[in-house]
Each structure stands twice: as C-alpha cells, then as structure tokens.
Design an enzyme around this catalytic site. Structure first.
Site, PDB file in Angstrom:
ATOM      1  CE1 TYR A 141      38.465   9.576  24.812  1.00  0.00           C
ATOM      2  CE2 TYR A 141      36.739  11.211  24.873  1.00  0.00           C
ATOM      3  CZ  TYR A 141      38.039  10.860  24.589  1.00  0.00           C
ATOM      4  OH  TYR A 141      38.908  11.796  24.086  1.00  0.00           O
ATOM      5  CE  LYS A 190      44.951   6.592  10.885  1.00  0.00           C
ATOM      6  NZ  LYS A 190      45.701   7.444   9.922  1.00  0.00           N
ATOM      7  CG  ASP A 223      45.856  10.784   9.363  1.00  0.00           C
ATOM      8  OD1 ASP A 223      44.711  10.633   8.908  1.00  0.00           O
ATOM      9  OD2 ASP A 223      46.796  10.015   9.065  1.00  0.00           O
ATOM     10  CG  ASP A 247      37.886  15.135  23.655  1.00  0.00           C
ATOM     11  OD1 ASP A 247      37.824  16.374  23.770  1.00  0.00           O
ATOM     12  OD2 ASP A 247      38.244  14.395  24.586  1.00  0.00           O
ATOM     13  CG  ASP A 251      39.620  20.357  22.931  1.00  0.00           C
ATOM     14  OD1 ASP A 251      38.466  20.819  22.988  1.00  0.00           O
ATOM     15  OD2 ASP A 251      40.142  19.729  23.865  1.00  0.00           O
TER      16      ASP A 251
END
Length: 358
Positions: A141, A190, A223, A247, A251
């Site tokens: 970001y 990851k 994942d 993020d 959520d």
C-alpha cells in the site's frame, strides 16, 4: 485522570455511532472520576467538501497533541470518482503515516449471545477469540507505484517493500500480546512466492526464537489461512501479518461473529496517541436513519481506555455493559435478523444504563 480525546466522526453513519461512543466515554469519566476533554475535527469526505483536503492540518495538529483518537468512518458514493484529485481514504492512510501508527489490532471475539448470528455452524465458531495484528504503514500500500506506456501497452505497478525493522517491531508487539493471552502466535506470509515474505519469515523466526521462546509459534501461508479461518477459527490465538494480507484476512474474519457492527480496532505506534475505530465502513445507505449499530464504536472506546489511557477497569466496564445489553436480548437491525430491533440512540442508552464501577 485528565485526558484529551479527539473525535473524528467522518462520513455516513460515522457521526451517529461516534456520538454514542462519546456519550459512553463521558459516562465512564463521571462514574470513575476522570476528566476527559473532547474535541471534534474533520476527516474524509466531509473534510474534502469543507477544506479540499481529506486530512486538514488542523486535524493533524489536534491529533498529535491528544492522548487518543476515536474515528467513525470515511467515504461514500459522493466521493467515489476514480478520477478525483483526492479521495476520503487518503485521509486514513495519511493519518497513519503522520502518527506512525504501524500496528492495527483487530480482536475477533464471538459473544455467546450471538453464536447463532454467525454464518458458520455453532460447533465450528463457538469459542473463537482471535487477535489480529496487521502491519499498517509498510508493504504494497505504501510501496513505489506508477504507470507507463499508453493504450494497449499501458501497464501499472506497485511494489511490496518491507524492511527488517518494520517486521521486527510488529512481530514483537504480536508476541507480547500472545504472552498475555494463550501464548500462541501465528505468522501469515506468502514466502513460497514473494521475496518480501521470505524476509518477513526469516526475521519473524529470529525474533521469536531469540526473544520469545515461551510463545508457541507457527507459520501459515496466506491462502491456507483464508481456508483455516472458515473451517477451524478457534484454533488461533494471535495472528500477525503484513498490510495487504492483514486487510483481506481481517475483513474475512470480521464475518465470523455475524456482523461488522460488533468489531472494533486499534491502530498503535511506538508512542503518541492511538487511533480507535469500528472496522465497518460508512454505510451511506442507512446514514441518518438512526438504525446503525454503535456497539463496535463503543467497544473501540473500551480499547482506547485500555491501550492509550491504561484504564483497564474502565475498559472492562464498557465491555461488561455491552455483554449485558446482548444478554438482555437487545439488538440493532443488523443483529436482529428480521426480529425486534432498536435504534442507534436506544442502544447507546442501554449501554449507558449498565456502566458501573467494579
């Protein structure tokens, strides 16, 4: 205690829910003998409308000199033009940078009274109590970005960048949180694909081995974590991860209790004021109708008392009051699932009635 608290009501339902949390904090101050001074300032879309800037300098200055900040919500369809010079969300990113708020804490706690509101089966969700720590000021970001070329040859890029120090500080904070809970920390990355994740994994492993040998530590790919949150959420205690992964995962996790309207969050730095807010958005479709659920913002007020002011008994008084409201069967529309419901102010009244010193 005397403390200065900045209110940033923002857009949509932000002013309505912030007003109820403000009332609850004032009641806490009265009951426990504190002196809280409140001031309200602009952020987001309303700030763009009134000043042309989603985070005016007056707001930054007020926040820097406060002990804590309570935010409502920002954004809405009015400011969604992708070609606009600036957007409300830019105010959120900027305040995090300006105040050095590198850690976002999101507790995902299931209230017993709301187990059947979850989209998951009771046997899967019951007992879920996860604390997410999301790194907030680094990663993709905030990485270098740009566009090049034109027409069919146009391309866009944004880099994911993390430094050793950025990883160390968020992992340390997460590990300390785990020490105060069930002693278990899960790091999400990851590393099988991304170089920044390989650095993250190496640094996190070193910090945990050398500084926190008493904490049970494991690593999960992002994942896989997305799947585990659905099929075995109660296996996790504290989870730490980078900005984008955090993020998305928080959520997803926010839906485990069945409503966004129940979940608060805190954004903290090494020093200075913390920023506290509900995790839901501005909900412009119900703004002004008096039906928004204020409990997440009220619970954000409890986090404010605990983390910025060190007032544990006062924080627990709010949390106990919220539990009492739910145990009494009171529900806003998002929790009622078509049954009887009460409005925003009535829910605030119900919490106020239950605030008492322990």
């Amino acid at each position: 205690m005397k403390a200065s608290i900045v209110l940033l009501p923002g857009d949509g339902i932000g002013p309505e829910i912030t007003a109820q949390a403000h009332r609850v904090l004032e009641k806490v101050a009265t009951v426990f003998g504190h002196d809280f001074e409140f001031s309200s300032h602009l952020i987001g879309g309303i700030a763009i409308d009134e000043t042309g800037d989603p985070l005016p300098q007056d707001t930054i200055d007020a926040c820097r000199t406060s002990q804590a900040i309570l935010l409502g919500a920002v954004g809405g369809p009015k400011w969604d033009d992708p070609s606009a010079k600036t957007r409300p969300e830019a105010g959120l990113l900027k305040i995090r940078k300006e105040l050095g708020l590198f850690a976002n804490l999101r507790p995902i706690k299931l209230y017993d009274e709301l187990v059947d509101s979850s989209p998951l089966k009771r046997e899967i969700i019951e007992g879920t109590d996860i604390l997410f720590l999301r790194e907030l000021t680094g990663g993709i970001y905030f990485g270098p970005s740009g566009r090049s070329g034109s027409g069919a040859d146009e391309s866009a890029s944004q880099a994911m960048v993390y430094s050793v120090s950025e990883v160390e500080r968020i992992v340390r904070l997460a590990a300390k949180a785990a020490q105060g809970r069930r002693g278990q920390l899960t790091s999400v990355d990851k590393a099988n694909v991304l170089e920044p994740s390989r650095l993250w994994r190496q640094v996190a492993a070193r910090v945990m081995e050398t500084e926190f040998p008493d904490v049970k530590y494991d690593v999960v790919l992002v994942d896989s974590m997305a799947m585990h949150l659905i099929n075995r959420p109660k296996d996790f205690d504290v989870v730490v991860t980078g900005n984008m992964f955090g993020d998305i995962l928080t959520d997803e996790a926010s839906m485990l209790p069945g409503s966004l309207g129940m979940l608060p969050s805190a954004s903290l730095g090494s020093d200075g004021p913390g920023l506290y807010e509900p995790i839901h958005g501005s909900a412009p479709d119900i703004a002004g109708k008096g039906i928004a659920n204020p409990l997440a913002t009220i619970l954000a007020g409890a986090m404010l008392l605990r983390h910025s002011l060190g007032l544990e008994s006062e924080a627990k008084a709010i949390e106990t009051a919220v539990s009492g409201v739910l145990a009494a069967g009171l529900r806003t529309a998002d929790l009622a699932r078509g049954g009887d419901s009460i409005g925003t102010e009535a829910m605030g009244d119900a919490v106020l009635e239950r605030i008492q010193a322990s």
